[in-house]
Design a protein around this motif. Structure first.
Motif, PDB file in Angstrom:
ATOM      1  N   ARG A 123       0.798  -1.221   0.000  1.00  0.00           N
ATOM      2  CA  ARG A 123       0.000   0.000   0.000  1.00  0.00           C
ATOM      3  C   ARG A 123       0.834   1.276   0.000  1.00  0.00           C
ATOM      4  N   ASP A 124       2.077   1.217   0.490  1.00  0.00           N
ATOM      5  CA  ASP A 124       2.902   2.423   0.537  1.00  0.00           C
ATOM      6  C   ASP A 124       3.624   2.695  -0.781  1.00  0.00           C
ATOM      7  N   ALA A 125       3.565   1.775  -1.724  1.00  0.00           N
ATOM      8  CA  ALA A 125       4.296   1.936  -2.982  1.00  0.00           C
ATOM      9  C   ALA A 125       3.462   2.608  -4.072  1.00  0.00           C
ATOM     10  N   MET A 126       2.161   2.779  -3.830  1.00  0.00           N
ATOM     11  CA  MET A 126       1.275   3.338  -4.841  1.00  0.00           C
ATOM     12  C   MET A 126       0.446   4.459  -4.231  1.00  0.00           C
ATOM     13  N   LYS A 127       0.226   5.532  -4.985  1.00  0.00           N
ATOM     14  CA  LYS A 127      -0.617   6.622  -4.506  1.00  0.00           C
ATOM     15  C   LYS A 127      -2.015   6.099  -4.180  1.00  0.00           C
ATOM     16  N   PRO A 128      -2.634   6.601  -3.112  1.00  0.00           N
ATOM     17  CA  PRO A 128      -3.983   6.151  -2.772  1.00  0.00           C
ATOM     18  C   PRO A 128      -4.967   6.309  -3.928  1.00  0.00           C
ATOM     19  N   SER A 129      -4.861   7.416  -4.685  1.00  0.00           N
ATOM     20  CA  SER A 129      -5.778   7.624  -5.813  1.00  0.00           C
ATOM     21  C   SER A 129      -5.582   6.563  -6.889  1.00  0.00           C
ATOM     22  N   HIS A 130      -4.319   6.138  -7.105  1.00  0.00           N
ATOM     23  CA  HIS A 130      -4.050   5.098  -8.091  1.00  0.00           C
ATOM     24  C   HIS A 130      -4.576   3.746  -7.605  1.00  0.00           C
ATOM     25  N   VAL A 132      -7.170   3.234  -5.601  1.00  0.00           N
ATOM     26  CA  VAL A 132      -8.628   3.251  -5.748  1.00  0.00           C
ATOM     27  C   VAL A 132      -9.017   3.064  -7.211  1.00  0.00           C
ATOM     28  N   GLY A 133      -8.333   3.788  -8.101  1.00  0.00           N
ATOM     29  CA  GLY A 133      -8.629   3.670  -9.521  1.00  0.00           C
ATOM     30  C   GLY A 133      -8.408   2.264 -10.042  1.00  0.00           C
ATOM     31  N   ASN A 134      -7.308   1.634  -9.612  1.00  0.00           N
ATOM     32  CA  ASN A 134      -7.024   0.258 -10.033  1.00  0.00           C
ATOM     33  C   ASN A 134      -8.107  -0.703  -9.563  1.00  0.00           C
ATOM     34  N   LYS A 135      -8.553  -0.527  -8.332  1.00  0.00           N
ATOM     35  CA  LYS A 135      -9.567  -1.437  -7.790  1.00  0.00           C
ATOM     36  C   LYS A 135     -10.917  -1.251  -8.473  1.00  0.00           C
ATOM     37  N   VAL A 136     -11.259  -0.007  -8.787  1.00  0.00           N
ATOM     38  CA  VAL A 136     -12.528   0.258  -9.473  1.00  0.00           C
ATOM     39  C   VAL A 136     -12.500  -0.339 -10.875  1.00  0.00           C
ATOM     40  N   LEU A 137     -11.436  -0.079 -11.623  1.00  0.00           N
ATOM     41  CA  LEU A 137     -11.336  -0.623 -12.976  1.00  0.00           C
ATOM     42  C   LEU A 137     -11.303  -2.146 -12.966  1.00  0.00           C
ATOM     43  N   SER A 138     -10.633  -2.711 -11.979  1.00  0.00           N
ATOM     44  CA  SER A 138     -10.568  -4.172 -11.881  1.00  0.00           C
ATOM     45  C   SER A 138     -11.942  -4.765 -11.599  1.00  0.00           C
ATOM     46  N   ALA A 139     -12.714  -4.095 -10.743  1.00  0.00           N
ATOM     47  CA  ALA A 139     -14.060  -4.583 -10.436  1.00  0.00           C
ATOM     48  C   ALA A 139     -14.958  -4.531 -11.668  1.00  0.00           C
ATOM     49  N   ILE A 140     -14.876  -3.437 -12.408  1.00  0.00           N
ATOM     50  CA  ILE A 140     -15.686  -3.310 -13.627  1.00  0.00           C
ATOM     51  C   ILE A 140     -15.267  -4.363 -14.644  1.00  0.00           C
ATOM     52  N   SER A 141     -13.962  -4.582 -14.758  1.00  0.00           N
ATOM     53  CA  SER A 141     -13.450  -5.587 -15.687  1.00  0.00           C
ATOM     54  C   SER A 141     -13.980  -6.975 -15.336  1.00  0.00           C
ATOM     55  N   ARG A 142     -14.009  -7.293 -14.046  1.00  0.00           N
ATOM     56  CA  ARG A 142     -14.509  -8.609 -13.625  1.00  0.00           C
ATOM     57  C   ARG A 142     -15.984  -8.778 -13.992  1.00  0.00           C
ATOM     58  N   LYS A 206       4.540   9.088 -14.729  1.00  0.00           N
ATOM     59  CA  LYS A 206       4.010   9.527 -16.027  1.00  0.00           C
ATOM     60  C   LYS A 206       2.510   9.281 -16.158  1.00  0.00           C
ATOM     61  N   LEU A 207       1.938   8.497 -15.253  1.00  0.00           N
ATOM     62  CA  LEU A 207       0.520   8.165 -15.329  1.00  0.00           C
ATOM     63  C   LEU A 207      -0.329   9.372 -14.951  1.00  0.00           C
ATOM     64  N   ASN A 208      -1.351   9.674 -15.762  1.00  0.00           N
ATOM     65  CA  ASN A 208      -2.360  10.684 -15.446  1.00  0.00           C
ATOM     66  C   ASN A 208      -3.604   9.939 -14.988  1.00  0.00           C
ATOM     67  N   ALA A 209      -3.840   9.932 -13.679  1.00  0.00           N
ATOM     68  CA  ALA A 209      -4.852   9.053 -13.102  1.00  0.00           C
ATOM     69  C   ALA A 209      -6.227   9.250 -13.730  1.00  0.00           C
ATOM     70  N   TRP A 210      -6.699  10.508 -13.839  1.00  0.00           N
ATOM     71  CA  TRP A 210      -8.044  10.747 -14.349  1.00  0.00           C
ATOM     72  C   TRP A 210      -8.133  10.466 -15.846  1.00  0.00           C
ATOM     73  N   LYS A 211      -7.198  11.029 -16.612  1.00  0.00           N
ATOM     74  CA  LYS A 211      -7.244  10.859 -18.071  1.00  0.00           C
ATOM     75  C   LYS A 211      -7.088   9.395 -18.455  1.00  0.00           C
ATOM     76  N   ASP A 212      -6.071   8.742 -17.900  1.00  0.00           N
ATOM     77  CA  ASP A 212      -5.850   7.332 -18.237  1.00  0.00           C
ATOM     78  C   ASP A 212      -6.971   6.453 -17.702  1.00  0.00           C
ATOM     79  N   GLY A 213      -7.512   6.810 -16.534  1.00  0.00           N
ATOM     80  CA  GLY A 213      -8.608   6.033 -15.971  1.00  0.00           C
ATOM     81  C   GLY A 213      -9.844   6.061 -16.848  1.00  0.00           C
ATOM     82  N   LEU A 214     -10.192   7.236 -17.364  1.00  0.00           N
ATOM     83  CA  LEU A 214     -11.365   7.351 -18.228  1.00  0.00           C
ATOM     84  C   LEU A 214     -11.146   6.616 -19.549  1.00  0.00           C
ATOM     85  N   ARG A 215      -9.940   6.717 -20.088  1.00  0.00           N
ATOM     86  CA  ARG A 215      -9.635   5.982 -21.317  1.00  0.00           C
ATOM     87  C   ARG A 215      -9.741   4.478 -21.104  1.00  0.00           C
ATOM     88  N   ASN A 216      -9.243   4.030 -19.957  1.00  0.00           N
ATOM     89  CA  ASN A 216      -9.328   2.592 -19.654  1.00  0.00           C
ATOM     90  C   ASN A 216     -10.770   2.144 -19.500  1.00  0.00           C
TER      91      ASN A 216
END
Length: 259
Positions: A123-130, A132-142, A206-216
């Motif tokens: 949990r300390d290696a990734m920004k909290p916003s990233h 949350v975004g990863n978990k949301v996208l993963s849930a939708i993907s599932r 280099k990751l843009n959380a909002w822009k890349d998240g919406l594209r994903n």
């Protein structure tokens, strides 16, 4: 001797390359029966990334069209390994545990392994916003694809090279990570997921959380409802995704790799 290709996409990562390339356990892999090639895909860097990779002994593939997916497609087209393992050039992924990961692939007769970074120990290696975004996208993907992959955005995979030729992966950008996983599952490949250590990034994020998240998010729906996807997705009920759970990312590092 079997052959392993380590593919590392890199955009302006000159300061991280020595540590990343040096972490690949070439001698340990050789002892386990694997000849290793390290392929760095220089994605139009302006800081001498390609030259540094060559100095460090890697084979460099030039991809002038920027994009995470573009880099990987260029790299996969050039590899010679029976098995491919991937990892970013920013020191976040544990390439030093390549033997354990390849061992899981071979010992469990899998075609494709993806790596889960979202354990609490990371949990300390990734920004909290990233996170949350990863978990949301993963849930939708599932939900959309009916698979139990916990970390759909991970950029570390281990797979048999011949599997790549069977996949219809189109994304040129960050969406490539989720698409290759969902394609591997939908294709009927024998898939698994293992927990790994995820490490703090070296250098600029280099990751843009909002822009890349919406594209994903858009790509997930586009992928799921492609017209030519329907026949293969109709077979989902007959497929099983084998999830290989391990207590520690290094649990089998000492296990012999089948050759």
């Amino acid at each position: 001797m079997n052959r392993l290709s380590v593919v590392i996409p890199a955009l302006n990562e000159v300061d991280n390359l020595e540590a990343v390339i040096g972490s690949v356990p070439v001698a340990e892999l050789a002892a386990a029966g694997w000849e290793t090639e390290i392929v760095v895909v220089d994605n139009a860097s302006t800081d001498g990334t390609g030259d540094e990779a060559r100095r460090l002994g890697a084979r460099v593939v030039e991809q002038p069209n920027r994009g995470y997916g573009n880099a990987y497609m260029a790299g996969f087209a050039e590899v010679s390994g029976d098995v491919v393992i991937t990892g970013d050039a920013d020191q976040t992924y544990p390439l030093d545990h390549a033997v354990a990961l390849v061992n899981h692939l071979i010992a469990n007769n899998l075609d494709f392994i993806t790596c889960n970074r979202l354990g609490r120990e990371n949990r300390d290696a990734m920004k909290p916003s990233h996170t949350v975004g990863n978990k949301v996208l993963s849930a939708i993907s599932r939900v959309l694809f009916g698979n139990p992959i916990q970390d759909s955005q991970s950029g570390m995979w281990v797979f048999r090279r011949d599997v790549w030729a069977t996949l219809d992966v189109r994304s040129s950008g960050m969406q490539f990570s989720q698409e290759i996983k969902n394609e591997a599952y939908a294709s009927g490949a024998r898939c698994g997921e293992v927990a790994i250590e995820y490490r703090p990034r070296g250098g600029e994020v280099k990751l843009n959380a909002w822009k890349d998240g919406l594209r994903n998010l858009w790509q997930l729906f586009e992928h799921r409802f492609r017209v030519n996807r329907a026949p293969r997705l109709a077979l989902e009920a007959a497929r099983t995704l084998e999830i290989i759970e391990i207590d520690s990312w290094a649990a089998s590092a000492a296990s012999p790799v089948a050759s």
